[in-house]
Design a protein around this motif. Sequence first.
Motif, PDB file in Angstrom:
ATOM      1  N   GLU A  69      28.441 -49.577 -22.623  1.00  0.00           N
ATOM      2  CA  GLU A  69      29.623 -49.662 -23.480  1.00  0.00           C
ATOM      3  C   GLU A  69      30.138 -48.299 -23.930  1.00  0.00           C
ATOM      4  OE1 GLU A  69      31.422 -52.357 -24.062  1.00  0.00           O
ATOM      5  OE2 GLU A  69      30.073 -53.396 -22.677  1.00  0.00           O
ATOM      6  N   GLY A  70      29.536 -47.241 -23.407  1.00  0.00           N
ATOM      7  CA  GLY A  70      30.028 -45.896 -23.720  1.00  0.00           C
ATOM      8  C   GLY A  70      29.717 -45.439 -25.136  1.00  0.00           C
ATOM      9  N   CYS A  71      28.652 -45.971 -25.728  1.00  0.00           N
ATOM     10  CA  CYS A  71      28.249 -45.533 -27.065  1.00  0.00           C
ATOM     11  C   CYS A  71      27.560 -44.173 -26.956  1.00  0.00           C
ATOM     12  CB  CYS A  71      27.310 -46.547 -27.700  1.00  0.00           C
ATOM     13  SG  CYS A  71      28.072 -48.169 -27.919  1.00  0.00           S
ATOM     14  N   ASP A  72      27.545 -43.430 -28.032  1.00  0.00           N
ATOM     15  CA  ASP A  72      27.002 -42.072 -27.921  1.00  0.00           C
ATOM     16  C   ASP A  72      25.735 -41.840 -28.732  1.00  0.00           C
ATOM     17  OD1 ASP A  72      28.084 -42.060 -30.430  1.00  0.00           O
ATOM     18  OD2 ASP A  72      29.655 -40.590 -30.008  1.00  0.00           O
ATOM     19  N   PHE A  73      25.126 -42.935 -29.260  1.00  0.00           N
ATOM     20  CA  PHE A  73      23.911 -42.747 -30.050  1.00  0.00           C
ATOM     21  C   PHE A  73      23.085 -44.023 -30.005  1.00  0.00           C
ATOM     22  CE2 PHE A  73      23.363 -39.314 -33.440  1.00  0.00           C
ATOM     23  CZ  PHE A  73      21.996 -39.355 -33.406  1.00  0.00           C
ATOM     24  N   VAL A  74      21.781 -43.896 -29.775  1.00  0.00           N
ATOM     25  CA  VAL A  74      20.874 -45.046 -29.877  1.00  0.00           C
ATOM     26  C   VAL A  74      19.697 -44.682 -30.772  1.00  0.00           C
ATOM     27  CG1 VAL A  74      21.447 -46.032 -27.617  1.00  0.00           C
ATOM     28  CG2 VAL A  74      19.522 -44.454 -27.816  1.00  0.00           C
ATOM     29  N   HIS A  75      19.121 -45.720 -31.384  1.00  0.00           N
ATOM     30  CA  HIS A  75      17.906 -45.550 -32.172  1.00  0.00           C
ATOM     31  C   HIS A  75      16.829 -46.445 -31.575  1.00  0.00           C
ATOM     32  CE1 HIS A  75      15.473 -44.772 -35.806  1.00  0.00           C
ATOM     33  NE2 HIS A  75      14.960 -45.940 -35.486  1.00  0.00           N
ATOM     34  N   LEU A  76      15.644 -45.881 -31.364  1.00  0.00           N
ATOM     35  CA  LEU A  76      14.542 -46.646 -30.794  1.00  0.00           C
ATOM     36  C   LEU A  76      13.340 -46.649 -31.720  1.00  0.00           C
ATOM     37  CD1 LEU A  76      14.525 -45.278 -27.109  1.00  0.00           C
ATOM     38  CD2 LEU A  76      15.658 -47.351 -27.958  1.00  0.00           C
ATOM     39  N   GLY A  77      12.682 -47.815 -31.807  1.00  0.00           N
ATOM     40  CA  GLY A  77      11.384 -47.886 -32.441  1.00  0.00           C
ATOM     41  C   GLY A  77      10.329 -47.423 -31.450  1.00  0.00           C
ATOM     42  N   GLN A  78       9.090 -47.337 -31.898  1.00  0.00           N
ATOM     43  CA  GLN A  78       8.034 -46.814 -31.029  1.00  0.00           C
ATOM     44  C   GLN A  78       7.781 -47.685 -29.800  1.00  0.00           C
ATOM     45  OE1 GLN A  78       5.829 -43.984 -31.271  1.00  0.00           O
ATOM     46  NE2 GLN A  78       7.359 -43.162 -32.668  1.00  0.00           N
ATOM     47  N   GLU A  79       7.833 -49.001 -29.957  1.00  0.00           N
ATOM     48  CA  GLU A  79       7.603 -49.876 -28.798  1.00  0.00           C
ATOM     49  C   GLU A  79       8.703 -49.696 -27.766  1.00  0.00           C
ATOM     50  OE1 GLU A  79       7.096 -53.877 -30.132  1.00  0.00           O
ATOM     51  OE2 GLU A  79       5.355 -53.369 -31.369  1.00  0.00           O
ATOM     52  N   ASP A  80       9.932 -49.602 -28.247  1.00  0.00           N
ATOM     53  CA  ASP A  80      11.062 -49.419 -27.326  1.00  0.00           C
ATOM     54  C   ASP A  80      11.010 -48.049 -26.665  1.00  0.00           C
ATOM     55  OD1 ASP A  80      12.643 -51.939 -27.990  1.00  0.00           O
ATOM     56  OD2 ASP A  80      12.324 -51.062 -29.960  1.00  0.00           O
ATOM     57  N   LEU A  81      10.528 -47.067 -27.400  1.00  0.00           N
ATOM     58  CA  LEU A  81      10.416 -45.713 -26.851  1.00  0.00           C
ATOM     59  C   LEU A  81       9.517 -45.713 -25.617  1.00  0.00           C
ATOM     60  CD1 LEU A  81      10.723 -42.626 -26.923  1.00  0.00           C
ATOM     61  CD2 LEU A  81       8.922 -42.559 -28.676  1.00  0.00           C
ATOM     62  N   GLN A  82       8.469 -46.526 -25.637  1.00  0.00           N
ATOM     63  CA  GLN A  82       7.512 -46.538 -24.525  1.00  0.00           C
ATOM     64  C   GLN A  82       8.096 -47.155 -23.251  1.00  0.00           C
ATOM     65  OE1 GLN A  82       3.873 -48.285 -26.082  1.00  0.00           O
ATOM     66  NE2 GLN A  82       4.000 -46.949 -27.866  1.00  0.00           N
ATOM     67  N   THR A  83       9.121 -47.973 -23.392  1.00  0.00           N
ATOM     68  CA  THR A  83       9.679 -48.645 -22.212  1.00  0.00           C
ATOM     69  C   THR A  83      11.075 -48.140 -21.834  1.00  0.00           C
ATOM     70  OG1 THR A  83      10.569 -50.404 -23.612  1.00  0.00           O
ATOM     71  CG2 THR A  83       8.390 -50.766 -22.661  1.00  0.00           C
ATOM     72  N   ALA A  84      11.699 -47.361 -22.722  1.00  0.00           N
ATOM     73  CA  ALA A  84      13.065 -46.894 -22.453  1.00  0.00           C
ATOM     74  C   ALA A  84      13.079 -45.805 -21.382  1.00  0.00           C
ATOM     75  CB  ALA A  84      13.696 -46.362 -23.737  1.00  0.00           C
ATOM     76  N   ASP A  85      14.164 -45.733 -20.650  1.00  0.00           N
ATOM     77  CA  ASP A  85      14.359 -44.677 -19.650  1.00  0.00           C
ATOM     78  C   ASP A  85      15.060 -43.506 -20.331  1.00  0.00           C
ATOM     79  OD1 ASP A  85      15.113 -43.028 -17.574  1.00  0.00           O
ATOM     80  OD2 ASP A  85      15.674 -44.658 -16.234  1.00  0.00           O
ATOM     81  N   LEU A  86      14.260 -42.577 -20.840  1.00  0.00           N
ATOM     82  CA  LEU A  86      14.829 -41.459 -21.591  1.00  0.00           C
ATOM     83  C   LEU A  86      15.718 -40.580 -20.725  1.00  0.00           C
ATOM     84  CD1 LEU A  86      11.802 -40.360 -23.836  1.00  0.00           C
ATOM     85  CD2 LEU A  86      13.698 -41.893 -24.395  1.00  0.00           C
ATOM     86  N   LEU A  87      15.374 -40.478 -19.443  1.00  0.00           N
ATOM     87  CA  LEU A  87      16.205 -39.677 -18.543  1.00  0.00           C
ATOM     88  C   LEU A  87      17.593 -40.294 -18.390  1.00  0.00           C
ATOM     89  CD1 LEU A  87      13.696 -38.638 -15.721  1.00  0.00           C
ATOM     90  CD2 LEU A  87      14.649 -37.210 -17.544  1.00  0.00           C
ATOM     91  N   ALA A  88      17.643 -41.619 -18.284  1.00  0.00           N
ATOM     92  CA  ALA A  88      18.934 -42.308 -18.166  1.00  0.00           C
ATOM     93  C   ALA A  88      19.745 -42.149 -19.453  1.00  0.00           C
ATOM     94  CB  ALA A  88      18.719 -43.788 -17.865  1.00  0.00           C
ATOM     95  N   ILE A  89      19.059 -42.232 -20.589  1.00  0.00           N
ATOM     96  CA  ILE A  89      19.742 -42.061 -21.876  1.00  0.00           C
ATOM     97  C   ILE A  89      20.339 -40.666 -21.969  1.00  0.00           C
ATOM     98  CG2 ILE A  89      19.332 -41.877 -24.375  1.00  0.00           C
ATOM     99  CD1 ILE A  89      17.239 -44.166 -24.014  1.00  0.00           C
ATOM    100  N   ARG A  90      19.546 -39.662 -21.620  1.00  0.00           N
ATOM    101  CA  ARG A  90      20.040 -38.273 -21.677  1.00  0.00           C
ATOM    102  C   ARG A  90      21.140 -38.025 -20.642  1.00  0.00           C
ATOM    103  NH1 ARG A  90      19.029 -36.758 -26.626  1.00  0.00           N
ATOM    104  NH2 ARG A  90      16.836 -36.436 -27.121  1.00  0.00           N
TER     105      ARG A  90
END
Length: 201
Positions: A69-90
């Motif tokens: 959706e073209g948003c420019d900020f996300v917040h993750l909890g620790q569980e989500d941090l372990q499964t999120a694709d940080l490279l894709a986010i960046r």
Amino acid sequence: MKLDPFYLIVDSAAWIGRLAPLGVRLVQLRIKDMGEDRLRAEIRKAKALCAEHQSQLIVNDHWRLAIDEGCDFVHLGQEDLQTADLLAIRAAGVRLGLSTHDHAELEMAMAAEPDYVALGPIYPTILKKMKWAPQGLERIGEWKRRIAPVPLVAIGGLNPGRLEGAFEAGADSAAVVTDITLNDDPEARTREWIEKTDQWR
């Protein structure tokens, strides 16, 4: 990066429509259980409302939809941090905020190079059952020393009377959920928060 000192967290675009016009500059949309289509519609609506009122939108957890959706900020909890694709986010140019509750989580968070770190709960909170005892103001100072210059968000049990202590301890921003959403007059309470946090802008 500078965060607004008043960080509102709500669970619907309707809340943003109600409170953003009062001068809220930073708001997180935090929706836990909702089907993807409805969730996408909520994020889209929230994004439009934030754009209209010059407010920064942060999407909680749903980083894939935030990117879509073209948003420019996300917040993750620790569980989500372990499964999120940080490279894709960046790669999408999306900024990142992370929750922390103890030293191990802080180390994990800092390894992800976040744009801000949240610490909680500072005081007892009714929002959700926490396995962590209230952190207290001293922990804010300790966290700030460890993460500076990364901004620090204090969350949990905060109200206008407790803000000065949190900011003097080292918080850059104070997050609020129930003190506003469960208030008899959320608009008046929001105005009080804005007035109280003005001195830290």
